[in-house]
Enzyme design. Structure first.
Site, PDB file in Angstrom:
ATOM      1  N   SER A 109     -19.321 -11.495   8.738  1.00 50.35           N
ATOM      2  CA  SER A 109     -18.859 -10.921  10.012  1.00 50.35           C
ATOM      3  C   SER A 109     -18.368  -9.486   9.839  1.00 50.35           C
ATOM      4  O   SER A 109     -17.916  -8.869  10.799  1.00 50.35           O
ATOM      5  CB  SER A 109     -17.734 -11.787  10.597  1.00 50.35           C
ATOM      6  N   HIS A 132     -18.981  -9.112  58.256  1.00 50.61           N
ATOM      7  CA  HIS A 132     -20.414  -9.493  58.267  1.00 50.61           C
ATOM      8  C   HIS A 132     -21.303  -8.260  58.123  1.00 50.61           C
ATOM      9  O   HIS A 132     -22.447  -8.272  58.564  1.00 50.61           O
ATOM     10  CB  HIS A 132     -20.796 -10.261  59.540  1.00 50.61           C
ATOM     11  N   SER A 188     -34.964  11.734  40.350  1.00 45.66           N
ATOM     12  CA  SER A 188     -36.142  10.913  40.089  1.00 45.66           C
ATOM     13  C   SER A 188     -37.173  11.775  39.379  1.00 45.66           C
ATOM     14  O   SER A 188     -37.323  12.954  39.693  1.00 45.66           O
ATOM     15  CB  SER A 188     -36.699  10.397  41.417  1.00 45.66           C
ATOM     16  N   LYS A 211     -34.873  13.220  45.355  1.00 39.52           N
ATOM     17  CA  LYS A 211     -33.928  12.126  45.154  1.00 39.52           C
ATOM     18  C   LYS A 211     -32.643  12.510  44.414  1.00 39.52           C
ATOM     19  O   LYS A 211     -32.645  13.308  43.500  1.00 39.52           O
ATOM     20  CB  LYS A 211     -34.607  11.007  44.355  1.00 39.52           C
ATOM     21  N   ASN A 242     -29.824   9.858  42.961  1.00 39.84           N
ATOM     22  CA  ASN A 242     -29.586   8.412  42.871  1.00 39.84           C
ATOM     23  C   ASN A 242     -28.196   8.093  42.337  1.00 39.84           C
ATOM     24  O   ASN A 242     -27.676   8.796  41.478  1.00 39.84           O
ATOM     25  CB  ASN A 242     -30.639   7.763  41.967  1.00 39.84           C
ATOM     26  N   GLU A 291     -24.705   2.079  40.123  1.00 39.08           N
ATOM     27  CA  GLU A 291     -25.612   0.964  39.836  1.00 39.08           C
ATOM     28  C   GLU A 291     -25.339   0.365  38.458  1.00 39.08           C
ATOM     29  O   GLU A 291     -25.397  -0.849  38.266  1.00 39.08           O
ATOM     30  CB  GLU A 291     -27.059   1.438  39.927  1.00 39.08           C
ATOM     31  N   TYR A 348      -9.659 -24.925  12.887  1.00 43.03           N
ATOM     32  CA  TYR A 348     -10.611 -23.831  12.689  1.00 43.03           C
ATOM     33  C   TYR A 348     -12.023 -24.367  12.453  1.00 43.03           C
ATOM     34  O   TYR A 348     -12.225 -25.323  11.700  1.00 43.03           O
ATOM     35  CB  TYR A 348     -10.205 -22.943  11.493  1.00 43.03           C
TER      36      TYR A 348
HETATM   37  N1  ARG Z   1     -14.709 -14.296   9.451  1.00 39.30           N
HETATM   38  C1  ARG Z   1     -14.030 -15.493   9.776  1.00 39.30           C
HETATM   39  C2  ARG Z   1     -13.952 -15.649  11.304  1.00 39.30           C
HETATM   40  O1  ARG Z   1     -14.099 -14.715  11.986  1.00 39.30           O
HETATM   41  C3  ARG Z   1     -12.661 -15.498   9.199  1.00 39.30           C
HETATM   42  C4  ARG Z   1     -12.092 -16.849   8.987  1.00 39.30           C
HETATM   43  C5  ARG Z   1     -12.842 -17.557   7.903  1.00 39.30           C
HETATM   44  N2  ARG Z   1     -12.262 -18.815   7.607  1.00 39.30           N
HETATM   45  C6  ARG Z   1     -12.919 -19.746   6.926  1.00 39.30           C
HETATM   46  N3  ARG Z   1     -12.293 -20.859   6.714  1.00 39.30           N
HETATM   47  N4  ARG Z   1     -14.143 -19.577   6.522  1.00 39.30           N
HETATM   48  O2  ARG Z   1     -13.757 -16.720  11.803  1.00 39.30           O
END
Ligand code: ARG
Length: 468
Positions: free
Chosen positions: A23, A157, A278, A284, A286, A291, A318
């Site tokens: 992550s 309306h 445009s 135009k 716009n 939008e 978790y």
């Molecule tokens: N990158 C993980 C998350 O966002 C952090 C927590 C990881 N915990 C674990 N037990 N693998 O959830």
């Protein structure tokens, strides 16, 4: 590069899986909060006598350096080994201060860390969003004040209904946005608890002072239950839902501005600085900003749905699925934070065509209810007065005029109670003036509403600064 958990594994991870489950590419933005939380944890470790005073100092200095490096060199954050932001900090800390760095993780789990980092992220984002909302409301109020006694049609309306002051119309949006700011404050109140010390699920295995860590991070107290604290993402959900509503409001606002700026209405001149042309049709201009604002609402609502669905099947506590809550959360926060200054700029620059609005406010029988009220004031029951003015509208339509174009004779053929003072009650000024209730469009009511709006915006600003 060693993982944070490799001891019990005999085989290396499948490289594709290893990459895929990381992550760091998106949670690196949490670094600032990770460092703050880690510093609080380190201090608690020292108070629990797990770290010596010297060790604490070198850990705190190391953490600070990591923060500084990240701030000055973006390349520092390009780490193709870090699994997540927690792993990154541990690894960098050990590189900076040696094995003492590995002492930082004593008695804690990434589960409580990510729960803490995300709460701190949402809290900061709420403060920024509320600040931006206050600015937008301020500009709406300025424009309302500048509009003075200009009038426009109000629609029900999407048909002309009754005239209102332009200021009254703009102040409606102020109320909408103040509610959004309030919803965010409410979310902030509930989220401002500190999960540190919750461990992986059952609580820390060392005697860490949770009150102290909470206070250090500016929270109102420690979370009450370690199982809940490590699995809870309600704060993220509440936040993206509040943002969905906010984005939905901006979308409705944008839709109305698009309508009012088209040639058929002609109430608003599109600011060139926020419009595009445009490639094909040379004439135009716009309303692209509007939008896109309307379009972004779909995305923000989609993020809230993604989060709901990610969470709905999760048992306590978790689960790695929780990692999937981060990107929609960040995206909603980023999207709305970008929208607000843009809509504020647009609102400042938009040109109100008061003449055209005023003209529209005086035609289309928008004084018919006021005409019926004239009769009600003379004792005619509402149902009859409605019917009789309806008749008058019918005659006026046949004669292609407005109600004020009818002769007294015509009117008296419907009800002899009509007097010469009737015409006076049909003028735009009289029609506006009779809506004389709190929250109504009578100029005597809009004036104090303007001051009230200013006061509400001021107290919003004061609340924000109290948090800063
Ligand atoms: N990158 C993980 C998350 O966002 C952090 C927590 C990881 N915990 C674990 N037990 N693998 O959830």
């Amino acid at each position: 590069m060693k993982k944070m958990w490799s001891g019990r594994f005999r085989q290396p991870l499948d490289p594709e899986f290893e990459h895929w489950q990381r992550s760091f590419s998106f949670d690196k933005r949490l670094l600032k909060y990770e460092i703050a939380a880690s510093s609080a944890h380190a201090r608690a470790l020292k108070n629990a006598r797990i770290l010596s005073a010297d060790e604490l100092i070198s850990i705190l200095e190391g953490l600070q350096q990591i923060g500084e490096k990240a701030a000055t060199s973006p390349a520092f954050l390009e780490d193709d080994e870090a699994e997540d932001v927690h792993h990154f900090v541990e690894k960098q800390l050990a590189a900076l201060i040696g094995d003492v760095g590995y002492k930082l993780h004593s008695g804690r789990s990434r589960n409580e860390q990510i729960a803490t980092d995300l709460r701190l992220f949402v809290r900061a984002s709420i403060d920024e969003l509320r600040e931006e909302l206050a600015v937008f409301c301020g500009v709406l109020t300025d424009r309302a004040e500048q509009a003075a006694d200009a009038a426009m049609p109000a629609y029900t309306h999407l048909q002309r209904a009754e005239p209102v002051l332009v200021a009254h119309w703009l102040l409606a949006y102020v109320e909408v946005c103040l509610r959004d700011a309030d919803r965010l404050a409410d979310c902030r109140k509930r989220l401002n608890l500190c999960p540190l010390g919750s461990g992986a699920v059952a609580g820390a295995t060392l005697p860490l002072d949770r009150e102290f860590m909470s206070e250090t991070l500016g929270c109102d107290g420690p979370t009450a239950n370690s199982i809940d604290a490590t699995s809870d993402r309600d704060f993220a959900l509440e936040f993206v839902q509040a943002l969905s509503l906010l984005a939905l409001h901006l979308s409705r606002w944008a839709e109305e501005m698009i309508l009012f700026s088209n040639q058929e209405y002609g109430f608003i001149g599109l600011p060139e600085s926020y419009s595009t042309g445009s490639s094909a049709m040379p004439q135009k201009k716009n309303p692209d900003l509007l939008e896109l604002v309307r379009g972004k609402a779909g995305r923000v609502i989609g993020n809230a749905t993604a989060l709901l669905i990610t969470l709905k099947g999760l048992p306590l506590a978790y689960n790695k699925d929780l990692q999937e809550t981060q990107e929609p959360l960040f995206d909603s926060s980023d999207t709305v934070l970008q929208l607000l200054p843009l809509v504020t700029g647009w609102m400042k620059a938009a040109e109100f065509r008061h003449e055209r609005m005023q003209q529209a406010a005086q035609s289309g029988f928008m004084n018919a209810w006021a005409a019926a009220t004239y009769l009600v004031r003379r004792g005619v029951p509402s149902r009859q007065s409605h019917e009789q003015v309806g008749k008058a509208v019918q005659i006026a339509l046949e004669k292609s005029c407005e109600l004020q174009g009818l002769s007294l004779e015509d009117l008296r053929s419907i009800n002899p109670d009509f007097g010469p003072d009737f015409y006076e009650s049909l003028t735009l000024a009289s029609v506006l003036a009779i809506h004389d209730v709190p929250g109504g469009t009578a100029p005597t009511r809009v004036q104090p509403a303007l001051s009230a709006a200013r006061q509400k915006i001021d107290s919003l600003r004061e609340e924000i600064h109290a948090h800063a």
